[in-house]
Design an enzyme around this catalytic site. Structure first.
Site, PDB file in Angstrom:
ATOM      1  N   ARG A  60       0.830  -1.221   0.000  1.00  0.00           N
ATOM      2  CA  ARG A  60       0.000   0.000   0.000  1.00  0.00           C
ATOM      3  C   ARG A  60       0.860   1.265   0.000  1.00  0.00           C
ATOM      4  O   ARG A  60       0.464   2.275  -0.566  1.00  0.00           O
ATOM      5  CB  ARG A  60      -0.929  -0.002   1.207  1.00  0.00           C
ATOM      6  CG  ARG A  60      -2.061  -0.976   1.028  1.00  0.00           C
ATOM      7  CD  ARG A  60      -2.972  -0.960   2.213  1.00  0.00           C
ATOM      8  NE  ARG A  60      -4.120  -1.822   1.972  1.00  0.00           N
ATOM      9  CZ  ARG A  60      -5.035  -2.086   2.876  1.00  0.00           C
ATOM     10  NH1 ARG A  60      -4.939  -1.556   4.074  1.00  0.00           N
ATOM     11  NH2 ARG A  60      -6.047  -2.877   2.586  1.00  0.00           N
ATOM     12  N   LYS A 105     -18.655 -18.108   3.833  1.00  0.00           N
ATOM     13  CA  LYS A 105     -20.111 -18.040   3.979  1.00  0.00           C
ATOM     14  C   LYS A 105     -20.801 -17.425   2.775  1.00  0.00           C
ATOM     15  O   LYS A 105     -20.417 -16.356   2.315  1.00  0.00           O
ATOM     16  CB  LYS A 105     -20.446 -17.177   5.192  1.00  0.00           C
ATOM     17  CG  LYS A 105     -20.244 -17.866   6.508  1.00  0.00           C
ATOM     18  CD  LYS A 105     -20.724 -16.945   7.578  1.00  0.00           C
ATOM     19  CE  LYS A 105     -20.880 -17.653   8.886  1.00  0.00           C
ATOM     20  NZ  LYS A 105     -21.326 -16.695   9.907  1.00  0.00           N
ATOM     21  N   GLY A 112      -8.435 -10.899   0.554  1.00  0.00           N
ATOM     22  CA  GLY A 112      -7.241 -11.368   1.241  1.00  0.00           C
ATOM     23  C   GLY A 112      -6.617 -12.684   0.790  1.00  0.00           C
ATOM     24  O   GLY A 112      -5.482 -12.702   0.336  1.00  0.00           O
ATOM     25  N   GLY A 127     -12.532  -5.489   1.247  1.00  0.00           N
ATOM     26  CA  GLY A 127     -13.909  -5.073   1.533  1.00  0.00           C
ATOM     27  C   GLY A 127     -14.412  -4.070   0.513  1.00  0.00           C
ATOM     28  O   GLY A 127     -15.539  -4.174   0.020  1.00  0.00           O
TER      29      GLY A 127
HETATM   30  P1  AMP Z   1     -13.901 -15.389   3.206  1.00  0.00           P
HETATM   31  O1  AMP Z   1     -13.322 -14.440   4.217  1.00  0.00           O
HETATM   32  O2  AMP Z   1     -15.377 -15.399   3.176  1.00  0.00           O
HETATM   33  O3  AMP Z   1     -13.272 -15.247   1.853  1.00  0.00           O
HETATM   34  O4  AMP Z   1     -13.534 -16.843   3.733  1.00  0.00           O
HETATM   35  C1  AMP Z   1     -12.234 -17.299   3.850  1.00  0.00           C
HETATM   36  C2  AMP Z   1     -12.237 -18.497   4.756  1.00  0.00           C
HETATM   37  O5  AMP Z   1     -13.004 -19.538   4.179  1.00  0.00           O
HETATM   38  C3  AMP Z   1     -10.851 -19.057   4.984  1.00  0.00           C
HETATM   39  O6  AMP Z   1     -10.486 -18.848   6.314  1.00  0.00           O
HETATM   40  C4  AMP Z   1     -11.000 -20.524   4.652  1.00  0.00           C
HETATM   41  O7  AMP Z   1     -10.369 -21.372   5.586  1.00  0.00           O
HETATM   42  C5  AMP Z   1     -12.504 -20.732   4.714  1.00  0.00           C
HETATM   43  N1  AMP Z   1     -12.897 -21.922   3.936  1.00  0.00           N
HETATM   44  C6  AMP Z   1     -12.722 -22.128   2.614  1.00  0.00           C
HETATM   45  N2  AMP Z   1     -13.143 -23.376   2.280  1.00  0.00           N
HETATM   46  C7  AMP Z   1     -13.581 -23.962   3.400  1.00  0.00           C
HETATM   47  C8  AMP Z   1     -14.114 -25.246   3.699  1.00  0.00           C
HETATM   48  N3  AMP Z   1     -14.280 -26.158   2.750  1.00  0.00           N
HETATM   49  N4  AMP Z   1     -14.461 -25.500   4.995  1.00  0.00           N
HETATM   50  C9  AMP Z   1     -14.299 -24.568   5.957  1.00  0.00           C
HETATM   51  N5  AMP Z   1     -13.781 -23.336   5.727  1.00  0.00           N
HETATM   52  C10 AMP Z   1     -13.425 -23.029   4.476  1.00  0.00           C
END
Ligand code: AMP
Length: 391
Positions: free
Chosen positions: A40, A197, A345, A368
């Site tokens: 950055r 999620k 990230g 974000g």
């Molecule tokens: P996000 O911040 O929504 O992009 O989510 C990232 C997180 O999703 C990371 O910490 C990953 O470990 C988690 N993740 C990705 N695939 C899986 C999975 N199959 N089971 C549990 N967590 C997951």
């Protein structure tokens, strides 16, 4: 829609010798006093050089972490300032600089005034009028180059902008240009979404579905889709309250789901077993998408002319389950004919780990903020670059 007619540095009349208040985002990762990633800072140099070339005096402000409106040495920008000085030296930028513990106007004759963390002041995050007024006194014009904060209206990027002539810096301009291309994409346009999620990313997926040809889904969010499709997903996490939404999205026929997974009985970094989604073992969790899914996704990625990627395909933090994410990064980088934009990230981390930066058209500096842009949200900070200015 991302506005196109924003006021940029080139629109500033009589820039020579101006006193410029410059908002950057130097919210960089620190380990003790060491800056672990200076991307950055490096990305802000174009704007700084341009202003210095016009003999401007620059007052720089930034936040760091979440000190919650109180002075807390853990969040001091002093180590960042030191790294900034090293970078200036490396770039052979010879200017006088000074670090200020307090944010207040002063008459010192210094080319770059580097101020302490704006979030040491309670007024920043609540966009307080008095704090905006304090910042307003630091310059004649305001240049905002803190892209990763365009989805937040704080005193140091929004409140102050309402008080003075405001322009967007080169970094924000470059970021917006990359995201504008996603609004009128060259087809085929493929989005790749992963992560934890579906509920966190539903708005983005709903907005993307209108524009893309296909969305490839990986990560934990794939399980809710698979369940909505009528498949068993063993012990994998499912967001029951999202099933209806997933059914609706599946009906568009634009969602491409994984066909196999690598997983284990426990959420642990131990070698996994490969299985097809049609025979998902009851006592297993899927921790990364499998080889057949990677091959399936490859076919879409290979022929895409526009790609947006956000989120890992598996539990990227585990050595045993980062393979698909790394392969996806490689496959996108290999497609030289596409406009590829990455925000968020873990995907950025995968690219950096493999040193694939050059294979991407744009790697966003704001996770974000980039997701807000892709979700089609109206961002008030962008309107500050559009308002009429009286100088
Ligand atoms: P996000 O911040 O929504 O992009 O989510 C990232 C997180 O999703 C990371 O910490 C990953 O470990 C988690 N993740 C990705 N695939 C899986 C999975 N199959 N089971 C549990 N967590 C997951």
């Amino acid at each position: 829609m991302i506005p196109t007619n924003l006021k940029t540095l080139y629109d500033i009349k009589n820039l020579e010798n101006k006193k410029v208040l410059l908002r950057v985002d130097y919210n960089v990762p620190l380990e003790g006093n060491i800056v672990k990633d200076d991307t950055r800072i490096v990305e802000s140099l174009a704007t700084i050089k341009y202003l210095l070339n016009h003999n401007c005096k620059i007052s720089m402000i930034s936040h760091l972490g979440r000190p919650d409106g109180k002075r807390d040495e853990k969040y001091s920008l002093k180590p960042v300032y030191n790294r900034f000085l090293e970078i200036l030296k490396k770039e052979k930028i010879n200017v006088s600089t000074k670090f200020y513990d307090e944010i207040e106007n002063n008459q010192d004759d210094v080319q770059i005034k580097f101020y302490e963390n704006t979030r040491f002041y309670y007024g920043d995050e609540i966009c307080d009028e008095n704090f905006s007024q304090t910042l307003f006194k630091l310059g004649e014009i305001f240049v905002n180059d803190a892209f990763s904060l365009i989805h937040r209206e704080h005193a140091s990027n929004y409140g102050v902008a309402m008080l003075m002539p405001t322009y967007c810096g080169f970094l924000i301009e470059k970021e917006l240009r990359a995201f504008q291309k996603l609004e009128n994409p060259v087809k085929p346009y493929i989005a790749i979404m992963g992560g934890a999620k579906i509920s966190d990313k539903l708005k983005i997926i709903k907005n993307l579905i209108e524009k893309v040809d296909y969305i490839l889904i990986g990560g934990a969010m794939a399980f809710t889709f698979l369940k909505a499709y009528g498949l068993n997903v063993g012990k994998s996490p499912v967001e029951e309250d999202m099933i209806k939404e997933c059914e609706f999205l599946l009906a568009t026929k634009k969602i491409i789901l994984p066909i196999d997974f690598v997983g284990q009985e426990k959420f642990e970094d131990i070698k996994g077993k490969n299985f097809d989604c049609k025979n998902f073992p009851d006592n297993y969790l899927g921790l990364d998408i499998g080889k057949k899914s990677i091959d399936l996704f490859k076919e879409f990625i290979k022929s895409a002319h526009t790609i947006f990627w956000n989120g890992p395909m598996g539990v990227f933090e585990f050595e045993n389950y980062n393979k698909a994410t790394l392969k996806i990064a490689k496959m996108i980088a290999k497609n030289k004919m596409c406009h590829s934009v990455v925000g968020g990230g873990d995907s950025v981390y995968a690219i950096n780990k493999l040193k694939l930066e050059k294979g991407f058209s744009w790697i966003s500096t704001g996770g974000g903020a980039s997701l807000k842009l892709v979700s089609g949200s109206n961002l008030k900070v962008l309107d500050t670059f559009n308002k009429d200015v009286k100088e």
